[in-house]
Design a protein around this motif. Structure first.
Motif, PDB file in Angstrom:
ATOM      1  N   LYS A   1       0.849  -1.183   0.000  1.00  0.00           N
ATOM      2  CA  LYS A   1       0.000   0.000   0.000  1.00  0.00           C
ATOM      3  C   LYS A   1       0.888   1.238   0.000  1.00  0.00           C
ATOM      4  O   LYS A   1       1.756   1.373   0.850  1.00  0.00           O
ATOM      5  CB  LYS A   1      -0.892   0.017   1.243  1.00  0.00           C
ATOM      6  CG  LYS A   1      -1.916  -1.092   1.246  1.00  0.00           C
ATOM      7  CD  LYS A   1      -2.700  -1.077   2.563  1.00  0.00           C
ATOM      8  CE  LYS A   1      -3.611  -2.283   2.677  1.00  0.00           C
ATOM      9  NZ  LYS A   1      -4.690  -2.269   1.681  1.00  0.00           N
TER      10      LYS A   1
ATOM     11  N   ARG B   1      -2.527   5.814   6.873  1.00  0.00           N
ATOM     12  CA  ARG B   1      -2.592   5.033   8.091  1.00  0.00           C
ATOM     13  C   ARG B   1      -1.978   3.646   7.989  1.00  0.00           C
ATOM     14  O   ARG B   1      -1.147   3.267   8.795  1.00  0.00           O
ATOM     15  CB  ARG B   1      -4.040   4.890   8.486  1.00  0.00           C
ATOM     16  CG  ARG B   1      -4.330   5.142   9.908  1.00  0.00           C
ATOM     17  CD  ARG B   1      -5.808   4.958  10.114  1.00  0.00           C
ATOM     18  NE  ARG B   1      -6.031   3.851  11.016  1.00  0.00           N
ATOM     19  CZ  ARG B   1      -6.367   4.022  12.291  1.00  0.00           C
ATOM     20  NH1 ARG B   1      -6.546   5.209  12.762  1.00  0.00           N
ATOM     21  NH2 ARG B   1      -6.540   2.987  13.072  1.00  0.00           N
ATOM     22  N   ASN B   2      -2.420   2.861   7.043  1.00  0.00           N
ATOM     23  CA  ASN B   2      -1.902   1.503   6.944  1.00  0.00           C
ATOM     24  C   ASN B   2      -0.932   1.349   5.781  1.00  0.00           C
ATOM     25  O   ASN B   2      -0.660   0.239   5.337  1.00  0.00           O
ATOM     26  CB  ASN B   2      -3.038   0.508   6.783  1.00  0.00           C
ATOM     27  CG  ASN B   2      -3.924   0.490   8.005  1.00  0.00           C
ATOM     28  OD1 ASN B   2      -3.431   0.497   9.131  1.00  0.00           O
ATOM     29  ND2 ASN B   2      -5.229   0.508   7.800  1.00  0.00           N
TER      30      ASN B   2
ATOM     31  N   GLN C   1       2.394   1.075   3.615  1.00  0.00           N
ATOM     32  CA  GLN C   1       3.766   0.607   3.834  1.00  0.00           C
ATOM     33  C   GLN C   1       4.772   1.569   3.201  1.00  0.00           C
ATOM     34  O   GLN C   1       5.955   1.508   3.509  1.00  0.00           O
ATOM     35  CB  GLN C   1       3.956  -0.788   3.228  1.00  0.00           C
ATOM     36  CG  GLN C   1       3.372  -1.910   4.065  1.00  0.00           C
ATOM     37  CD  GLN C   1       2.093  -2.459   3.472  1.00  0.00           C
ATOM     38  OE1 GLN C   1       1.785  -2.196   2.321  1.00  0.00           O
ATOM     39  NE2 GLN C   1       1.350  -3.218   4.255  1.00  0.00           N
TER      40      GLN C   1
ATOM     41  N   GLN D   1       5.891  10.813   9.992  1.00  0.00           N
ATOM     42  CA  GLN D   1       6.749  10.241  11.025  1.00  0.00           C
ATOM     43  C   GLN D   1       6.071  10.247  12.383  1.00  0.00           C
ATOM     44  O   GLN D   1       6.365   9.422  13.227  1.00  0.00           O
ATOM     45  CB  GLN D   1       8.089  11.002  11.060  1.00  0.00           C
ATOM     46  CG  GLN D   1       8.880  10.708   9.775  1.00  0.00           C
ATOM     47  CD  GLN D   1      10.193  11.439   9.678  1.00  0.00           C
ATOM     48  OE1 GLN D   1      10.350  12.519  10.268  1.00  0.00           O
ATOM     49  NE2 GLN D   1      11.126  10.897   8.915  1.00  0.00           N
ATOM     50  N   ARG D   2       5.133  11.145  12.549  1.00  0.00           N
ATOM     51  CA  ARG D   2       4.425  11.201  13.821  1.00  0.00           C
ATOM     52  C   ARG D   2       3.251  10.236  13.850  1.00  0.00           C
ATOM     53  O   ARG D   2       2.956   9.616  14.851  1.00  0.00           O
ATOM     54  CB  ARG D   2       3.934  12.637  14.052  1.00  0.00           C
ATOM     55  CG  ARG D   2       3.817  13.017  15.513  1.00  0.00           C
ATOM     56  CD  ARG D   2       3.435  14.475  15.679  1.00  0.00           C
ATOM     57  NE  ARG D   2       2.293  14.844  14.856  1.00  0.00           N
ATOM     58  CZ  ARG D   2       2.280  15.857  13.992  1.00  0.00           C
ATOM     59  NH1 ARG D   2       3.339  16.613  13.841  1.00  0.00           N
ATOM     60  NH2 ARG D   2       1.204  16.121  13.281  1.00  0.00           N
ATOM     61  N   GLN D   3       2.565  10.092  12.725  1.00  0.00           N
ATOM     62  CA  GLN D   3       1.272   9.401  12.750  1.00  0.00           C
ATOM     63  C   GLN D   3       1.238   8.066  12.033  1.00  0.00           C
ATOM     64  O   GLN D   3       0.400   7.228  12.340  1.00  0.00           O
ATOM     65  CB  GLN D   3       0.194  10.278  12.083  1.00  0.00           C
ATOM     66  CG  GLN D   3       0.111  11.684  12.602  1.00  0.00           C
ATOM     67  CD  GLN D   3      -0.712  11.783  13.855  1.00  0.00           C
ATOM     68  OE1 GLN D   3      -1.039  10.771  14.461  1.00  0.00           O
ATOM     69  NE2 GLN D   3      -1.051  12.987  14.261  1.00  0.00           N
ATOM     70  N   ALA D   4       2.065   7.869  11.040  1.00  0.00           N
ATOM     71  CA  ALA D   4       1.912   6.658  10.231  1.00  0.00           C
ATOM     72  C   ALA D   4       2.607   5.481  10.899  1.00  0.00           C
ATOM     73  O   ALA D   4       3.229   5.621  11.950  1.00  0.00           O
ATOM     74  CB  ALA D   4       2.479   6.896   8.838  1.00  0.00           C
ATOM     75  N   ASN D   5       2.484   4.333  10.280  1.00  0.00           N
ATOM     76  CA  ASN D   5       3.182   3.158  10.756  1.00  0.00           C
ATOM     77  C   ASN D   5       4.678   3.457  10.820  1.00  0.00           C
ATOM     78  O   ASN D   5       5.263   3.945   9.872  1.00  0.00           O
ATOM     79  CB  ASN D   5       2.919   2.020   9.755  1.00  0.00           C
ATOM     80  CG  ASN D   5       3.502   0.710  10.237  1.00  0.00           C
ATOM     81  OD1 ASN D   5       4.611   0.653  10.760  1.00  0.00           O
ATOM     82  ND2 ASN D   5       2.745  -0.345  10.062  1.00  0.00           N
ATOM     83  N   PRO D   6       5.301   3.187  11.967  1.00  0.00           N
ATOM     84  CA  PRO D   6       6.711   3.548  12.121  1.00  0.00           C
ATOM     85  C   PRO D   6       7.633   2.886  11.085  1.00  0.00           C
ATOM     86  O   PRO D   6       8.732   3.394  10.834  1.00  0.00           O
ATOM     87  CB  PRO D   6       7.060   3.074  13.531  1.00  0.00           C
ATOM     88  CG  PRO D   6       5.825   2.552  14.142  1.00  0.00           C
ATOM     89  CD  PRO D   6       4.705   2.612  13.170  1.00  0.00           C
ATOM     90  N   ASN D   7       7.189   1.789  10.496  1.00  0.00           N
ATOM     91  CA  ASN D   7       8.033   1.132   9.487  1.00  0.00           C
ATOM     92  C   ASN D   7       7.840   1.677   8.083  1.00  0.00           C
ATOM     93  O   ASN D   7       8.393   1.141   7.126  1.00  0.00           O
ATOM     94  CB  ASN D   7       7.740  -0.372   9.454  1.00  0.00           C
ATOM     95  CG  ASN D   7       8.074  -1.024  10.773  1.00  0.00           C
ATOM     96  OD1 ASN D   7       8.958  -0.574  11.487  1.00  0.00           O
ATOM     97  ND2 ASN D   7       7.340  -2.078  11.109  1.00  0.00           N
TER      98      ASN D   7
ATOM     99  N   HIS E   1       7.666  -9.584   5.890  1.00  0.00           N
ATOM    100  CA  HIS E   1       6.635  -9.258   6.864  1.00  0.00           C
ATOM    101  C   HIS E   1       5.260  -9.213   6.212  1.00  0.00           C
ATOM    102  O   HIS E   1       4.287  -9.736   6.735  1.00  0.00           O
ATOM    103  CB  HIS E   1       6.959  -7.910   7.493  1.00  0.00           C
ATOM    104  CG  HIS E   1       6.105  -7.588   8.673  1.00  0.00           C
ATOM    105  ND1 HIS E   1       6.354  -8.106   9.907  1.00  0.00           N
ATOM    106  CD2 HIS E   1       4.988  -6.830   8.774  1.00  0.00           C
ATOM    107  CE1 HIS E   1       5.428  -7.676  10.740  1.00  0.00           C
ATOM    108  NE2 HIS E   1       4.586  -6.892  10.094  1.00  0.00           N
ATOM    109  N   ILE E   2       5.210  -8.595   5.044  1.00  0.00           N
ATOM    110  CA  ILE E   2       3.938  -8.474   4.364  1.00  0.00           C
ATOM    111  C   ILE E   2       3.522  -9.821   3.793  1.00  0.00           C
ATOM    112  O   ILE E   2       2.360 -10.208   3.828  1.00  0.00           O
ATOM    113  CB  ILE E   2       4.036  -7.462   3.213  1.00  0.00           C
ATOM    114  CG1 ILE E   2       4.551  -6.137   3.740  1.00  0.00           C
ATOM    115  CG2 ILE E   2       2.702  -7.285   2.529  1.00  0.00           C
ATOM    116  CD1 ILE E   2       4.931  -5.169   2.644  1.00  0.00           C
TER     117      ILE E   2
END
Ligand SMILES: Nc1nc2c(ncn2[C@@H]2O[C@H](COP(=O)(O)OP(=O)(O)OP(=O)(O)O)[C@@H](O)[C@H]2O)c(=O)[nH]1
Ligand SMILES: [Mg+2]
Lengths: 537, 256
Positions: B16, B85-86, B88, B113-119, B216-217
């Motif tokens: 995504k 949000r989700n 990658q 960097q503040r809100q999204a998935n840290p990876n 991972h995915i």
């Protein structure tokens, strides 16, 4: 039309409202979709762990309510308690406030496919349904194959259960077994008409039909079982799917995305200061919505809103749309006690020869590498049902359901799992934790390896009291979406049915206004070839 | 029978990806170049968002990008969070001829960097490189709306290429060094691109593909078929489903 005028303003981004917004946008209406929360999904949201903790804080202090245009609500969430702090990787969680599983055939799946929203998300088969009985977790024989391979059942029991499954998957309407028993308790019906023994009755009643108590009537239970039996085989052996990335909240967002692609305007995280009716002038626009920090009022011809957003001044002009006879205008909808717990995986259940199908061919390799006994296997998703009276300290009259999800649902970080426990709550139930703690303990003790895993890393308990739905006889200007069912496998389908009813009702109102722009022959118009979509689907 | 759910699934991995950036920097044009290898000289602003998919081969594996192209001019800033949000991966785009667009890009990076998935893998792309390149192959500097795009030779006016004679570097408002230094400091992939000529566009997506933690995915995305019980210790392997499959009714209405 001006920048601030819309055919429809939808208040609340719960699943029902989001589906309705997508359908209205796709039908060509100009839609604005608002939510006072900074996240999508309303009471059905899927939240990261830090968002969930904020959610707890704001619902506990209640100060977040402040001055609002809406009906002074009795608190929607009560008896909130939690233990455990913010865990690492908190943003990798997508925790559902409305845990659900999706039958593979039904209104929601049809709408996901019909709207194209299915492409935006991911779905997994539910691997296992188990029932807690006589102190043990047992697999539920939910298909002919399961029954066949089940080791707990005698040959006679197998034959009887098979007969029932044949009956339930066929045209049972008008059959002699059913005649006169349509509303008698389902569990008694099973005993009397199919001579099933108690533990089988229990499994069928609570884990196949998802009845909540032994008094639940026969006909609706049979309808549900038939739908689930028909569902299995469509995408795999299991009749149910789980939505990845947090289920209902993510699916609601998918519909919001579809609405946005068709021009829907989204405004989140802003307080709605006032809603007013200006239709006395008998001129459009009829209704206006004032947002904090926004000078221009938004105006519209029709408001569609969740029961959370019924403005106190316009309550008499609001009407709750009803989709079917099952749940009309409930003035005091049923409360639910819920628990959300995070724990270290894996989830271990008694090995089932029939499910999951993949395990049959390849399980041996995995088992060889692990220490688990041959009689157990790891799963990523499961539902565990506790029939009434199945555990000490538990409820003796209603069943509890537990949805278990692991990292494969993309809703928790590697190695972490989530348990969602729900049970119908009565007015006399005042503590969610007292009600549900025994179930949490029993669940973790039976599905994790003994040791620290059986203590949750984080747990949250609360009571959810859905808002009452207003009724009005006057010509509707505000369409209120009805509360959906809370049964694990029924909830999202019932929200979808409600959304469709709202859609047609909205269409009626808008067309009687002679609105230009929107029209519809079906809930979801055929998906046209979009040039932005490449081949390869 | 048991195979029906996953048996026909391809072996590709879904990724995504979201595009963010100020209005008119060329987000949609970059996607159009990547997905259809086309360019439209006057692409309309995106309304709301658009969804596209494109496969991307990387050595032995195939990634399927599920791309959300957002609208730079969204008034209430309520949609973007839903898309990242989700996700990658994110491509944050600015326009090399417009300094303010880099500032906007930086604020998107901060928000991610503040809100999204840290990876999340973030790439910064400075677009419209053709406008600042003297190269003869890039046609014309300041694009009049009618200026040809390379796929559209029928309407090309021969005289227009002459405009390349001006000093295009003078149009540049964001020096490459400056943006690159920022990207490095913030831990972003960095590219300068031209959706018009195609320069650097595919590279964004292949470089992202290299950085995505595919294993991972792979464990759970719906197209993974059946790695089997031995695949992972967590048992996360089974049951990814594509809803359109087996949906007999929708086959003829399928938009693809
Ligand atoms: N010369 C040149 N023009 C470009 C390039 N990329 C985009 N454009 C033009 O810039 C304008 C805006 O491009 P879009 O792709 O619509 O920009 P966007 O970022 O998607 O804009 P929004 O959807 O409003 O957020 C269009 O007229 C494009 O033709 C490029 O690389 N070079
Ligand atoms: Mg665009």
């Amino acid at each position: 039309m001006s920048d601030t005028h819309f055919n429809v303003i939808v208040l609340g981004t719960g699943l029902t409202e989001s589906i309705a917004a997508a359908a209205l946008s796709k039908a060509g209406f100009k839609v604005a979709h608002l939510d006072q929360n900074p996240y999508y999904g309303g009471d059905e949201a899927s939240l990261t762990l830090d968002e969930l903790i904020q959610w707890v804080d704001s619902n506990t202090t209640n100060e977040a309510h402040g001055k609002s245009a809406f009906h002074a609500q009795t608190a929607k969430f009560t008896s909130i308690s939690h233990s455990g702090d913010l865990l690492p990787n908190s943003r990798q969680y997508s925790i559902s406030l409305w845990p659900s599983i999706i039958p593979s055939t039904g209104p929601l799946i049809s709408s996901l496919i019909g709207s194209g929203v299915s492409r935006y998300g991911g779905y997994k088969l539910l691997e296992r349904i188990a029932v807690f009985s006589s102190g043990q977790v047992r697999n539920v024989p939910g298909s002919k194959e399961d029954v066949f391979k089940n080791k707990d059942l005698s040959l006679l029991e197998k034959r009887r259960l098979m007969r029932f499954l044949m009956f339930a998957s066929g045209e049972f309407e008008g059959k002699p077994e059913l005649e006169g028993n349509e509303s008698s308790p389902f569990s008694e019906f099973l005993r009397a008409k199919f001579s099933l023994k108690d533990d089988v009755v229990e499994a069928v009643t609570y884990a196949l039909a998802f009845c909540t108590s032994s008094a639940d009537p026969t006909l609706p239970a049979l309808h549900r079982i038939r739908r689930y039996l028909v569902s299995s085989g469509r995408y795999g052996a299991s009749p149910f799917l789980i939505g990845q990335y947090g289920g209902a909240g993510e699916i609601a967002q998918g519909f919001c995305r579809a609405s946005a692609v068709h021009g829907g305007v989204y405004i989140l995280g802003r307080k709605i200061a006032a809603v007013s009716d200006s239709s006395d002038s008998s001129e459009n626009p009829r209704l206006s919505v004032e947002l904090e920090d926004l000078e221009d009022k938004l105006t519209c011809d029709l408001l569609v809103l969740s029961p959370n957003y019924v403005p106190s001044n316009l309550r008499s002009a609001a009407v709750t749309v009803s989709s079917d006879s099952e749940r009309v205008n409930d003035d005091s909808p049923a409360s639910v006690a819920r628990c959300i717990a995070i724990f270290d995986g894996p989830i271990i259940l008694p090995y089932s020869p029939a499910q999951p199908p993949a395990a049959a061919g390849e399980a041996t390799e995995g088992d060889a590498a692990s220490t688990e006994s041959e009689s157990h296997s790891k799963v990523d998703t499961a539902v565990l049902v506790f029939p009434p009276g199945s555990i000490e300290g538990g409820n003796a009259t209603v069943a509890a359901t537990v949805l278990l999800t692991g990292e494969g649902t993309m809703s928790s970080p590697t190695g972490k799992c989530i348990a969602y426990i729900s049970i119908p709550a009565l007015a006399s139930d005042t503590s969610a934790e007292t009600l549900l703690q025994p179930y949490l303990r029993a669940t973790l003790a039976s599905i994790t390896q003994p040791g620290p895993q059986s203590v949750p890393l984080f747990s949250l308990f609360y009571l959810h009291h859905p808002p009452a739905s207003p009724t009005s006889s006057s010509p509707p200007k505000l369409l209120v979406t009805p509360n959906a069912s809370n049964l694990l496998p029924e909830s999202m389908d019932s929200a979808t049915k409600n959304a469709e009813a709202v859609f047609w009702e909205a269409l009626k109102v808008l067309q009687s206004d002679g609105q230009e722009g929107g029209k519809a022959e079906s809930f979801w118009p055929p998906l046209e070839t979009q040039d932005e979509d490449e081949e390869g689907w | 029978m048991a195979e029906s759910g996953s048996g026909t699934a391809d072996k590709s991995v879904q990724v995504k990806l979201v595009l963010l950036g100020e209005a008119a920097v060329g987000k949609s044009s970059i996607v159009l170049r990547f997905v259809s290898n086309e360019f439209q000289a006057n692409k309309e602003p995106t309304i709301g968002a658009a969804f596209l998919t494109q496969k991307c081969r990387l050595e032995d594996r195939v990634l399927r990008y599920e791309i959300w192209d957002t609208a730079g001019q969204e008034r209430f800033h309520s949609l973007a969070p839903m898309y990242y949000r989700n996700a990658q991966a994110a491509v944050v785009v600015y326009d090399v001829t417009k300094a303010s667009s880099l500032e906007k890009a930086k604020s998107w990076v901060k928000e991610l960097q503040r809100q999204a998935n840290p990876n999340i893998v973030i790439a910064l792309a400075g677009n419209k490189l053709d406008l600042v390149q003297p190269s003869a192959s890039s046609s014309g500097a300041t694009s009049t709306p009618e200026s040809e795009d390379e796929a559209d030779d029928a309407t090309a006016t021969p005289g227009e290429a002459a405009a390349a004679g001006d000093q295009p570097e003078s149009l540049r408002q964001v020096p490459r060094d400056e943006a690159e230094a920022y990207a490095k400091e913030a831990g972003l992939l960095f590219f300068e691109t031209s959706a018009k000529t195609g320069d650097g566009v595919v590279e964004i997506f292949t470089e992202i593909a290299k950085k995505i933690p595919i294993e991972h995915i792979l464990a759970s995305s719906r197209g993974t078929g059946r790695p089997g019980a031995a695949g992972r210790t967590g048992g996360a392997q089974e049951g990814g489903v594509n809803l359109e499959e087996n949906a007999a009714k929708s086959k003829d209405a399928c938009n693809c």
